[in-house]
Scaffold this motif. Structure first.
Motif: not given
Ligand code: WAQ
Ligand code: MG
Length: 265
Positions: A56-72, A143-147, A240-246
């Motif tokens: 499934t390839i779906e264009e998002l209508k909403e800008r993804p919300k940026r959040i950090p990952s939980l501490p592990l 995101t690519r850089s957070a990954s 939509p939620v995008l992890i952008n910080r680790i």
């Protein structure tokens, strides 16, 4: 900042049963590469080559919300009894009742494997509208850089694998919502015996030996409180939620240090 984002989701089946899945949120320029990567993953899965792959390839209508990952971090649990005790220490300290935690373990270890998660209030009463299917969390990514950062930090701990990364991304989305107090997760993979408990206060706490090798069961329970369940379900399924910080990734930590806050940065 790219204007268009796509949610890409893959599900693969063989003999009518699910064998693998993947999802993420990507910029347009990455879509073709990802389709190739997901397809290759489905065709070479350890449970066998997929006979049917749905993308499934779906264009998002909403800008993804940026959040950090939980501490592990990881607690050095040695058997399912010890895991249950540590899970209770963590979850009860954020207000979840022992009854609810027992209920979640019982439902996961005896029940049929659900596609999605159970929603339980702090007393252990089930709140999801479809008790057989549960609630699926979707539309999350990294995101690519957070990954790359995540791969590096997990790599130092010998944990740089898709199972850990995907579970951390999912939990980071889930626990961003104020109605979610805690989570218990056991993989349904018979050979994957490390589970986790997640809370906003303590982060993502890995628990080895949550089940014995060869056990085919697994599942997730989200412990929830206060507010409109449908609003939460909508968030889990569609926002939509995008992890952008680790967040910090630590190795083995004692349960005492976690509870005393010594593992937080
Ligand atoms: N949304 C809600 N529930 C889900 C989802 C989802 N997207 N995906 C899976 N589940 C539920 C479902 O009931 C599965 O049976 C159960 O969770 C477990 O899913 O750091 O691999 O994909 O080493 O088997 C934990 C990693 C791995 C611990 C968890 O889960 C670590 C894992 P699985
Ligand atoms: Mg699985």
């Amino acid at each position: 900042m790219p204007r268009h984002y796509y949610s890409i989701r893959m599900r693969a089946a063989k003999d009518g049963t699910h064998i693998s899945g993947a999802e993420g949120i990507y910029e347009r320029r990455d879509v073709l590469d990802i389709i190739r990567r997901y397809t290759s993953r489905a065709l070479t899965h350890e449970k066998g080559r997929a006979e049917e792959i749905r993308l499934t390839i779906e264009e998002l209508k909403e800008r993804p919300k940026r959040i950090p990952s939980l501490p592990l971090c990881t607690v050095n649990t040695r058997n399912p009894q010890m895991v249950k005790k540590v899970a209770k220490d963590l979850l009860m300290s954020v207000g979840i009742t022992e009854r609810a935690i027992d209920e979640a373990f019982t439902a996961i270890t005896m029940g049929i494997v659900m596609r999605g998660a159970m929603l339980m209030n702090i007393e252990g009463v089930r709140l999801e509208p479809d008790l057989l299917r549960g609630v699926r969390v979707t539309r999350m990514g990294i995101t690519r850089s957070a990954s790359l950062t995540l791969a590096r930090r997990l790599g130092r701990l010998g944990l740089n694998n898709t199972t850990v990364k995907e579970a951390l991304i999912l939990a980071s989305k889930v626990h961003r919502h104020p109605m979610v107090l805690g989570e218990l997760c056991i993989s349904d993979d018979p050979n994957y015996t490390t589970g986790y408990v997640a809370t906003r206060r303590y982060g993502y706490v890995r628990l080895p030996h949550i089940k014995g090798r060869g056990s085919p069961y697994g599942g997730r329970a989200f412990f929830i409180t206060g507010g409109e369940v449908n609003t939460l379900i909508k968030y889990l399924q569609t926002t939509p939620v995008l992890i952008n910080r680790i967040g910090p990734c630590r190795g083995v930590v004692s349960i005492k240090d976690i509870l005393e806050g010594k593992s937080r940065h």
